[in-house]
Design a protein around this motif. Structure first.
Motif, PDB file in Angstrom:
ATOM      1  N   PHE A 175     -13.021  12.092   9.705  1.00  0.00           N
ATOM      2  CA  PHE A 175     -13.721  10.866  10.109  1.00  0.00           C
ATOM      3  C   PHE A 175     -13.151  10.325  11.416  1.00  0.00           C
ATOM      4  CE2 PHE A 175     -14.475   6.252  10.011  1.00  0.00           C
ATOM      5  CZ  PHE A 175     -15.843   6.245   9.804  1.00  0.00           C
ATOM      6  N   ALA A 176     -11.828  10.410  11.556  1.00  0.00           N
ATOM      7  CA  ALA A 176     -11.198   9.939  12.796  1.00  0.00           C
ATOM      8  C   ALA A 176     -11.691  10.738  13.991  1.00  0.00           C
ATOM      9  CB  ALA A 176      -9.678  10.038  12.675  1.00  0.00           C
ATOM     10  N   GLU A 177     -11.881  12.057  13.792  1.00  0.00           N
ATOM     11  CA  GLU A 177     -12.382  12.891  14.884  1.00  0.00           C
ATOM     12  C   GLU A 177     -13.820  12.538  15.232  1.00  0.00           C
ATOM     13  OE1 GLU A 177     -11.886  16.870  13.647  1.00  0.00           O
ATOM     14  OE2 GLU A 177      -9.685  16.803  13.598  1.00  0.00           O
ATOM     15  N   ILE A 178     -14.619  12.258  14.221  1.00  0.00           N
ATOM     16  CA  ILE A 178     -16.036  11.919  14.473  1.00  0.00           C
ATOM     17  C   ILE A 178     -16.150  10.600  15.231  1.00  0.00           C
ATOM     18  CG2 ILE A 178     -18.219  11.294  13.358  1.00  0.00           C
ATOM     19  CD1 ILE A 178     -17.453  13.155  11.054  1.00  0.00           C
ATOM     20  N   VAL A 179     -15.423   9.588  14.769  1.00  0.00           N
ATOM     21  CA  VAL A 179     -15.502   8.259  15.381  1.00  0.00           C
ATOM     22  C   VAL A 179     -14.711   8.205  16.682  1.00  0.00           C
ATOM     23  CG1 VAL A 179     -15.035   5.806  15.017  1.00  0.00           C
ATOM     24  CG2 VAL A 179     -15.871   7.211  13.123  1.00  0.00           C
ATOM     25  N   GLY A 180     -13.566   8.926  16.736  1.00  0.00           N
ATOM     26  CA  GLY A 180     -12.763   8.984  17.948  1.00  0.00           C
ATOM     27  C   GLY A 180     -11.636   7.971  17.982  1.00  0.00           C
ATOM     28  N   TYR A 181     -10.799   7.989  16.975  1.00  0.00           N
ATOM     29  CA  TYR A 181      -9.625   7.121  17.005  1.00  0.00           C
ATOM     30  C   TYR A 181      -8.427   7.921  16.490  1.00  0.00           C
ATOM     31  CZ  TYR A 181     -10.324   6.373  11.965  1.00  0.00           C
ATOM     32  OH  TYR A 181     -10.484   6.541  10.615  1.00  0.00           O
ATOM     33  N   THR A 182      -7.246   7.419  16.737  1.00  0.00           N
ATOM     34  CA  THR A 182      -6.014   8.101  16.341  1.00  0.00           C
ATOM     35  C   THR A 182      -5.504   7.517  15.036  1.00  0.00           C
ATOM     36  OG1 THR A 182      -5.442   8.480  18.652  1.00  0.00           O
ATOM     37  CG2 THR A 182      -3.672   8.700  17.023  1.00  0.00           C
ATOM     38  N   LEU A 183      -5.197   8.396  14.090  1.00  0.00           N
ATOM     39  CA  LEU A 183      -4.698   7.934  12.805  1.00  0.00           C
ATOM     40  C   LEU A 183      -3.305   7.342  12.947  1.00  0.00           C
ATOM     41  CD1 LEU A 183      -5.753  10.850  10.406  1.00  0.00           C
ATOM     42  CD2 LEU A 183      -6.702   8.554  10.491  1.00  0.00           C
ATOM     43  N   PRO A 184      -3.019   6.255  12.266  1.00  0.00           N
ATOM     44  CA  PRO A 184      -1.653   5.697  12.298  1.00  0.00           C
ATOM     45  C   PRO A 184      -0.667   6.684  11.679  1.00  0.00           C
ATOM     46  CG  PRO A 184      -2.997   4.595  10.643  1.00  0.00           C
ATOM     47  CD  PRO A 184      -3.928   5.458  11.426  1.00  0.00           C
ATOM     48  N   ASP A 185       0.519   6.740  12.236  1.00  0.00           N
ATOM     49  CA  ASP A 185       1.532   7.699  11.778  1.00  0.00           C
ATOM     50  C   ASP A 185       2.702   6.955  11.151  1.00  0.00           C
ATOM     51  OD1 ASP A 185       2.986   9.912  11.291  1.00  0.00           O
ATOM     52  OD2 ASP A 185       3.591  10.266  13.384  1.00  0.00           O
ATOM     53  N   PHE A 186       2.767   6.992   9.834  1.00  0.00           N
ATOM     54  CA  PHE A 186       3.900   6.405   9.125  1.00  0.00           C
ATOM     55  C   PHE A 186       4.121   7.222   7.852  1.00  0.00           C
ATOM     56  CE2 PHE A 186       0.097   4.066   7.854  1.00  0.00           C
ATOM     57  CZ  PHE A 186       0.137   4.154   6.466  1.00  0.00           C
ATOM     58  N   PRO A 187       5.287   7.153   7.280  1.00  0.00           N
ATOM     59  CA  PRO A 187       5.594   7.964   6.095  1.00  0.00           C
ATOM     60  C   PRO A 187       4.573   7.743   4.977  1.00  0.00           C
ATOM     61  CG  PRO A 187       7.582   6.956   6.929  1.00  0.00           C
ATOM     62  CD  PRO A 187       6.460   6.354   7.711  1.00  0.00           C
ATOM     63  N   GLY A 188       4.030   8.823   4.478  1.00  0.00           N
ATOM     64  CA  GLY A 188       3.072   8.748   3.375  1.00  0.00           C
ATOM     65  C   GLY A 188       1.638   8.568   3.806  1.00  0.00           C
ATOM     66  N   ALA A 189       1.363   8.403   5.102  1.00  0.00           N
ATOM     67  CA  ALA A 189      -0.011   8.177   5.579  1.00  0.00           C
ATOM     68  C   ALA A 189      -0.928   9.334   5.224  1.00  0.00           C
ATOM     69  CB  ALA A 189      -0.009   7.928   7.083  1.00  0.00           C
ATOM     70  N   LEU A 190      -0.375  10.581   5.266  1.00  0.00           N
ATOM     71  CA  LEU A 190      -1.192  11.765   5.009  1.00  0.00           C
ATOM     72  C   LEU A 190      -1.663  11.842   3.549  1.00  0.00           C
ATOM     73  CD1 LEU A 190       0.804  14.461   7.023  1.00  0.00           C
ATOM     74  CD2 LEU A 190      -1.316  13.308   7.689  1.00  0.00           C
ATOM     75  N   TRP A 191      -0.975  11.097   2.662  1.00  0.00           N
ATOM     76  CA  TRP A 191      -1.307  11.196   1.243  1.00  0.00           C
ATOM     77  C   TRP A 191      -2.210  10.063   0.742  1.00  0.00           C
ATOM     78  CZ3 TRP A 191      -0.375  15.568  -1.178  1.00  0.00           C
ATOM     79  CH2 TRP A 191       0.597  16.418  -0.655  1.00  0.00           C
ATOM     80  N   ILE A 192      -2.554   9.124   1.628  1.00  0.00           N
ATOM     81  CA  ILE A 192      -3.419   8.009   1.215  1.00  0.00           C
ATOM     82  C   ILE A 192      -4.794   8.513   0.781  1.00  0.00           C
ATOM     83  CG2 ILE A 192      -4.654   5.963   2.033  1.00  0.00           C
ATOM     84  CD1 ILE A 192      -2.208   5.234   3.665  1.00  0.00           C
ATOM     85  N   SER A 193      -5.429   9.309   1.638  1.00  0.00           N
ATOM     86  CA  SER A 193      -6.769   9.812   1.307  1.00  0.00           C
ATOM     87  C   SER A 193      -6.769  10.709   0.077  1.00  0.00           C
ATOM     88  CB  SER A 193      -7.356  10.551   2.507  1.00  0.00           C
ATOM     89  OG  SER A 193      -7.655   9.649   3.547  1.00  0.00           O
ATOM     90  N   PRO A 194      -5.846  11.682  -0.027  1.00  0.00           N
ATOM     91  CA  PRO A 194      -5.856  12.538  -1.223  1.00  0.00           C
ATOM     92  C   PRO A 194      -5.632  11.775  -2.532  1.00  0.00           C
ATOM     93  CG  PRO A 194      -4.582  13.559   0.514  1.00  0.00           C
ATOM     94  CD  PRO A 194      -4.875  12.166   0.973  1.00  0.00           C
ATOM     95  N   ILE A 195      -4.655  10.856  -2.523  1.00  0.00           N
ATOM     96  CA  ILE A 195      -4.336  10.157  -3.772  1.00  0.00           C
ATOM     97  C   ILE A 195      -5.471   9.220  -4.186  1.00  0.00           C
ATOM     98  CG2 ILE A 195      -2.786   8.456  -4.821  1.00  0.00           C
ATOM     99  CD1 ILE A 195      -0.501   9.711  -3.196  1.00  0.00           C
TER     100      ILE A 195
END
Length: 703
Positions: free
Chosen positions: A70-90
């Motif tokens: 979705f970030a690629e489609i809209v064109g924004y940079t995802l915030p980078d903080f510990p655990g950010a990658l697991w928000i969507s999966p969980i």
């Protein structure tokens, strides 16, 4: 003082059967249970879909915002903080198991019964998206299948759609539940010691209740004392008040607007008209429908179509040497094949149509009746009580000997004022409706009834007698020449004729007939303008029927028909290749109502109507038939539009998702497929909602 009964027993009057208003009583011992269980779908309630939608929507926001795709489609940079990658999966996993539970359970049920349909397709789509997303998240293989945001939106859209569907399906019953809630909690019961306030639930048949001005009737019953104007709009949809007097039926929930009356209770609880109406609507929502069956078959075919397309897509891309594309294209095909738009296409249209009809006083007992109504070629009306008022009325007057017509009515009305005979009431009403007659201020005295001949009384210093041929024979009187023309014409059309005699001299004559409803003229013309023929059936003599038919401009008249032979006339019309809608009072028209393509009973809730008719008109306005035709035609258009859009989208989108035009650089990405799927659902839902804009007001329909 108890009034005497008039002696209007002349053959022309006494032999002319004039049935009263249709009864409003119904019997529905299980009405409440059906209404309360209504609004459930696949074992789930409206509230369940609503709650899961809102919770899933809240969880979906971060899932979408933290999605790489979705970030690629809209064109924004995802915030980078510990655990950010697991928000969507969980959170996506929570949405899958919580929000997707109704669809997963429904899909398993369809799979076990070997009857694939929409729930199985939805379950397949979200399951494929869930598994593919976890494969990508865990870094298994070299796939870019981050579908968490699509999974979240897919579940949210499905829940929203089913919530909308459930709310629409329950709206008609819900509206009627609200009507039932308008019933008073307490009633003023008349007892030997006075007026006692009791709970409505304690009332029994035979009890007498006092309904004060401005109060609601607590139970169905008959007026035993008094007269009042009643607001029956909650039952009939008609805004005009209706006059009800002694002997006439009143319905629970209606309002006495001007006077107090005493009512003998004839139906309470589940036997009331309101309960019967609720049962009818519940049955309509649960009844089968060809259009719904078509949508279900389309969903089953779409399941096999999507499954076959998915398998072929996977094999084709493997043979082309692109296993990564094989997985991506196959997953995309299975995800966008979800037929939620198809699932809404028919149920929403039927639900909204049924609701709109109920609010207009048209109670659809069987959905097939609504679907068939658009194909009707001829509407066959029963005459008495349907096209006519079902009671005597003075339709013409002729005076002689220098007597004005208003004076004639005033004298006759005064002479008849102490009689309770239906003919007398008609004459008194005619005099009361004529301002010039009222102005005379005549009062009768010394009233007496002459059995088989008429009545007489002293009015304004003269002896006034009103009667038919037997009265004239007794007095050795002949119709004056200046009246004979009118009298002959009236008798020729089958009307009842009464003469008015003053001091042994005939001063005028009155024509009494079953008066044609004003609404009937508009209904007949509007039907014919829509290309629908109008026929009339009656047990009355040919001359009476022909007179009414000519007055209304009816295409075909069946007269001298016995009640048990009415269905044969329906069969006769059908043998000509015509599709028939029969409109009757539901009392003696059961065989004809059952035989016709669409049986329509006028008058809310008679037992026979509920058994034999597919539709019950809560009021007595024949123009309501037009509302059914207009609604049927509009509903059919919406069904076809929605089916074409829903199935057309899937048939076109699946091949594109499979990559059949990849050689030309045209590829439907998973993201684009999800967006188009959402748009398809929204379009179908909004298109169905447009039915609410249809104006079913009788005055507008017949313009």
């Amino acid at each position: 003082m108890k009034h005497q009964t008039s002696g209007h027993a002349d053959s022309q009057v006494a032999d002319h059967e004039m049935p009263g208003d249709p009864t409003h009583s119904t019997h529905s011992s299980h009405a409440d249970s059906e209404v309360h269980t209504h609004g459930q779908h696949a074992g789930h309630s409206t509230a369940m879909f609503k709650n899961r939608f809102w919770i899933s929507l809240i969880l979906a926001v971060p899932v979408v915002l933290f999605s790489h795709m979705f970030a690629e489609i809209v064109g924004y940079t995802l915030p980078d903080f510990p655990g950010a990658l697991w928000i969507s999966p969980i959170l996506g996993t929570v949405i899958f198991f919580y929000g997707g539970a109704p669809f997963l359970k429904g899909g398993i049920s369809e799979l076990k019964s070997r009857q694939p349909g929409m729930m199985l397709l939805i379950a397949m789509a979200i399951s494929v998206a869930f598994i593919a997303s976890w494969i990508t998240t865990l870094g298994i293989g070299n796939f870019n299948l981050d579908f968490w945001w699509e999974l979240a939106l897919l579940v949210v859209i499905m829940l929203l759609g089913h919530w909308m569907e459930m709310r629409a399906l329950g709206s008609a019953a819900g509206a009627l539940d609200a009507l039932a809630a308008l019933l008073p909690d307490e009633a003023d019961k008349v007892t030997d010691t006075g007026i006692e306030t009791v709970p409505v639930s304690s009332l029994a048949n035979g009890d007498i209740v006092l309904v004060r001005s401005g109060a609601r009737v607590p139970a169905d019953g008959d007026i035993v004392d008094g007269a009042a104007e009643f607001d029956e709009s909650m039952i009939t949809g008609e805004s005009r008040t209706v006059s009800r007097a002694v002997g006439e039926t009143v319905v629970a929930g209606t309002v006495a607007t001007d006077n107090a009356v005493r009512v003998r209770v004839t139906a309470v609880g589940s036997d009331t008209t309101l309960a019967g109406i609720q049962r009818l609507v519940a049955e309509a929502q649960a009844s089968s429908s060809k259009a719904q069956a078509l949508a279900d078959r389309a969903a089953a075919l779409l399941f096999y179509f999507a499954l076959t397309a998915g398998i072929l897509t996977f094999i084709a891309w493997l043979l082309l040497g692109s296993p990564n594309d094989a997985v991506i294209r196959t997953v995309t095909v299975l995800v966008i094949a979800c037929p939620h738009a198809l699932g809404l296409a028919i149920p929403l249209v039927i639900a909204i149509s049924t609701e709109r009809a109920a609010k207009s006083g048209v109670l659809i007992k069987n959905r097939m009746a609504l679907e068939r109504m658009r194909t009707i070629d001829v509407v066959l009306f029963d005459k008495t009580g349907t096209l006519t008022e079902g009671r005597h009325a003075v339709t013409a007057a002729a005076a002689t000997g220098g007597v004005a017509e208003a004076e004639l009515l005033a004298l006759a009305g005064a002479a008849e004022s102490d009689s309770e005979h239906p003919v007398a009431r008609a004459i008194v009403q005619a005099a009361a409706d004529n301002p010039d007659a009222v102005a005379f201020g005549f009062r009768g005295a010394g009233f007496s009834s002459m059995t088989g001949r008429g009545v007489q009384a002293e009015v304004n210093g003269s002896q006034i007698a009103v009667g038919g041929p037997n009265l004239l024979r007794e007095l050795s009187l002949d119709t004056p020449p200046d009246l004979s023309g009118a009298v002959s014409e009236w008798m020729g059309r089958g009307a009842s004729v009464l003469h008015v005699v003053r001091d042994s001299a005939i001063i005028g004559a009155l024509r009494l007939e079953d008066r044609v409803r004003d609404e009937s003229r508009a209904a007949v013309k509007a039907l014919q303008d829509r290309g629908v023929k109008v026929a009339m059936i009656t047990g009355d003599a040919r001359q009476v029927a022909e007179a009414v038919g000519a007055e209304l401009g009816i295409d075909e008249v069946f007269a001298d028909v016995l009640p048990q032979d009415k269905d044969s006339k329906v069969a006769e019309l059908q043998s000509r290749g015509l599709k028939v809608a029969m409109v009757g009072d539901g009392v003696n028209d059961a065989p004809a109502l059952a035989r016709s393509e669409v049986g329509i009973a006028i008058g809310a809730g008679t037992d026979v109507a509920m058994e034999s008719a597919g539709v019950v008109l809560a009021g007595n306005d024949p123009r309501s038939v037009l509302a059914m035709i207009d609604l049927s035609r509009a509903s059919y258009r919406k069904m076809i539009q929605n089916l074409v859009w829903a199935t057309g989208y899937n048939v076109l989108a699946v091949p594109l998702a499979a990559g059949v035009l990849a050689f030309a650089g045209i590829v439907l990405s998973p993201a684009a497929g999800a967006v188009l799927m959402s748009v398809s659902t929204i379009v179908v839902a909004l298109n169905a909602q447009l039915l609410r804009r249809i104006d079913l007001n009788p005055d507008r329909i017949t313009q």
